[in-house]
Motif scaffolding. Structure first.
Motif, mmCIF file in Angstrom:
data_model
loop_
_atom_site.group_PDB
_atom_site.id
_atom_site.type_symbol
_atom_site.label_atom_id
_atom_site.label_comp_id
_atom_site.label_asym_id
_atom_site.label_seq_id
_atom_site.Cartn_x
_atom_site.Cartn_y
_atom_site.Cartn_z
ATOM 1 N N UNK A 66 -14.825 -11.860 -53.363
ATOM 2 C CA UNK A 66 -15.735 -12.244 -54.439
ATOM 3 C C UNK A 66 -16.970 -12.917 -53.824
ATOM 4 N N UNK A 67 -18.139 -12.522 -54.274
ATOM 5 C CA UNK A 67 -19.402 -12.997 -53.722
ATOM 6 C C UNK A 67 -19.656 -14.466 -54.074
ATOM 7 N N UNK A 68 -20.090 -15.237 -53.076
ATOM 8 C CA UNK A 68 -20.514 -16.618 -53.292
ATOM 9 C C UNK A 68 -21.944 -16.768 -52.802
ATOM 10 N N UNK A 69 -22.846 -17.115 -53.719
ATOM 11 C CA UNK A 69 -24.250 -17.351 -53.377
ATOM 12 C C UNK A 69 -24.516 -18.844 -53.497
ATOM 13 N N UNK A 70 -24.898 -19.469 -52.389
ATOM 14 C CA UNK A 70 -25.203 -20.898 -52.376
ATOM 15 C C UNK A 70 -26.711 -21.075 -52.351
ATOM 16 N N UNK A 71 -27.219 -21.853 -53.308
ATOM 17 C CA UNK A 71 -28.657 -22.138 -53.381
ATOM 18 C C UNK A 71 -28.843 -23.624 -53.134
ATOM 19 N N UNK A 72 -29.482 -23.963 -52.022
ATOM 20 C CA UNK A 72 -29.665 -25.361 -51.643
ATOM 21 C C UNK A 72 -31.040 -25.834 -52.091
ATOM 22 N N UNK A 73 -31.075 -26.919 -52.846
ATOM 23 C CA UNK A 73 -32.335 -27.468 -53.341
ATOM 24 C C UNK A 73 -32.507 -28.880 -52.786
ATOM 25 N N UNK A 74 -33.645 -29.458 -53.038
ATOM 26 C CA UNK A 74 -33.982 -30.761 -52.450
ATOM 27 C C UNK A 74 -33.376 -31.922 -53.229
ATOM 28 N N UNK A 75 -32.673 -32.840 -52.552
ATOM 29 C CA UNK A 75 -32.140 -32.725 -51.194
ATOM 30 C C UNK A 75 -30.677 -32.298 -51.244
ATOM 31 N N UNK A 76 -30.191 -31.663 -50.192
ATOM 32 C CA UNK A 76 -28.762 -31.355 -50.073
ATOM 33 C C UNK A 76 -28.301 -31.929 -48.745
ATOM 34 N N UNK A 77 -27.554 -33.016 -48.797
ATOM 35 C CA UNK A 77 -27.233 -33.758 -47.581
ATOM 36 C C UNK A 77 -25.768 -34.183 -47.558
ATOM 37 N N UNK A 78 -25.379 -34.798 -46.444
ATOM 38 C CA UNK A 78 -24.060 -35.390 -46.308
ATOM 39 C C UNK A 78 -22.921 -34.401 -46.434
ATOM 40 N N UNK A 79 -21.831 -34.872 -47.061
ATOM 41 C CA UNK A 79 -20.617 -34.066 -47.165
ATOM 42 C C UNK A 79 -20.781 -32.785 -47.954
ATOM 43 N N UNK A 80 -21.757 -32.726 -48.851
ATOM 44 C CA UNK A 80 -21.990 -31.492 -49.615
ATOM 45 C C UNK A 80 -22.572 -30.413 -48.706
ATOM 46 N N UNK A 81 -23.567 -30.798 -47.888
ATOM 47 C CA UNK A 81 -24.149 -29.821 -46.957
ATOM 48 C C UNK A 81 -23.142 -29.401 -45.897
ATOM 49 N N UNK A 82 -22.194 -30.291 -45.583
ATOM 50 C CA UNK A 82 -21.203 -30.006 -44.547
ATOM 51 C C UNK A 82 -19.998 -29.251 -45.073
ATOM 52 N N UNK A 83 -19.973 -28.968 -46.365
ATOM 53 C CA UNK A 83 -18.823 -28.232 -46.923
ATOM 54 C C UNK A 83 -19.310 -27.033 -47.729
ATOM 55 N N UNK A 84 -19.095 -27.045 -49.035
ATOM 56 C CA UNK A 84 -19.306 -25.829 -49.830
ATOM 57 C C UNK A 84 -20.744 -25.328 -49.833
ATOM 58 N N UNK A 85 -21.739 -26.212 -49.716
ATOM 59 C CA UNK A 85 -23.131 -25.773 -49.807
ATOM 60 C C UNK A 85 -23.535 -24.850 -48.672
#
Length: 289
Positions: free
Chosen positions: A194-213
């Motif tokens: 199943x397709x997963x599209x991650x869209x990172x917007x300002x700001x994406x930091x810490x544990x979120x950027x290091x995991x699902x994002x």
């Protein structure tokens, strides 16, 4: 008399009275934090909250993002009743949660649901930085994991807009556990193709950027979005080197292979429709057919 007519008059600066200030409704204009340009709020909204002068992308609330991307009246929310508890009895945490719920009219820092984009069905998640800076607590992780499970079950692509300060310190280790939980849910999606599209917007930091994002099959970002784990100063002190000026920007990450594309907000919906179309596998499963 004649001498008084030609006498140089002193000029005085006038300060607007409190009454005059009140005559201008609050929020009628916005000052760009990047270039200082002042726009009427209504004109800014027409331009998708992007500064016409410098192209700065203002943060969006979850309802605004959904309205811009999802087909009109085609979004159905999941788990709107879930809200955070206070597992560590952290001082004033409950009061701050209540204040954020009142301010945002949201139960938590992420909104999840299903809808259609260009007629293509998808599971959609949007983080809202107005709520505890969209920090990832137990409920945020749970809602994203449940959304991923729904996507895997229904075979719908999952599109997730991230904007976060990282883990939620008021929930301690329980917050950090959400990194593993959300990553495991996305792994199940991967096994189900199943397709997963991650869209990172300002700001994406810490544990979120290091995991699902950062785990998207396709990783997109808005222009100049700040994306990274630790702050610039911490990294510079650790590696003892001066970092590039554009370090941790979307453009820097694109250049170094961590992103697939930087997409202007005005092109985001169109880009997502193209991705959904390409990954539909030739199936006629659009909601309008």
């Amino acid at each position: 008399m004649l001498k008084d007519l030609f006498r140089k008059q002193k000029k005085y600066a006038t300060i607007p009275s409190e009454q005059a200030k009140k005559e201008i409704p609050e929020g009628i204009v916005k000052k760009c934090p990047q270039c200082g340009n002042i726009d009427f709020a209504k004109e800014l909204e027409k331009n998708l909250k992007v500064c016409k002068n410098c192209d700065y992308h203002y943060p969006l609330s979850a309802p605004e993002r959904i309205q811009m991307v999802v087909d009109e009246e085609r979004f159905f929310e999941f788990d709107s009743n879930l809200s955070s508890a206070d597992p560590l009895s952290f001082p004033n945490y409950t009061k701050k949660l209540e204040a954020d719920r009142e301010k945002t009219k949201l139960s938590e820092a992420v909104v999840t649901g299903e809808g259609t984009i260009g007629g293509y069905p998808a599971v959609i998640g949007v983080m809202d930085s107005r709520f505890r800076m969209a920090s990832m607590g137990s409920v945020v992780g749970e809602k994203i994991a449940r959304a991923a499970h729904q996507a895997a079950t229904k075979k719908y692509p999952f599109i997730l807009f991230s904007a976060s300060g990282g883990a939620r310190m008021q929930e301690g280790a329980l917050s950090l556990m959400q990194m593993a939980k959300t990553s495991a849910a996305l792994e199940k999606m991967h096994r189900e193709s199943v397709l997963f599209v991650s869209v990172l917007t300002h700001p994406t930091t810490g544990g979120v950027s290091a995991s699902f994002a950062s785990l998207g099959d396709i990783n997109l970002a808005e222009p100049k979005a700040q994306i990274g784990f630790a702050g610039r100063r911490v990294i510079e002190q650790t590696v003892r080197q001066k970092l590039p000026e554009d370090f941790q920007t979307a453009e820097f990450l694109l250049k170094h292979g961590q992103l697939d594309q930087v997409v202007h907000r005005s092109k985001m919906r169109e880009t997502l429709i193209q991705i959904l179309d390409l990954h539909s596998g030739g199936r006629v499963d659009r909601a309008d057919q």
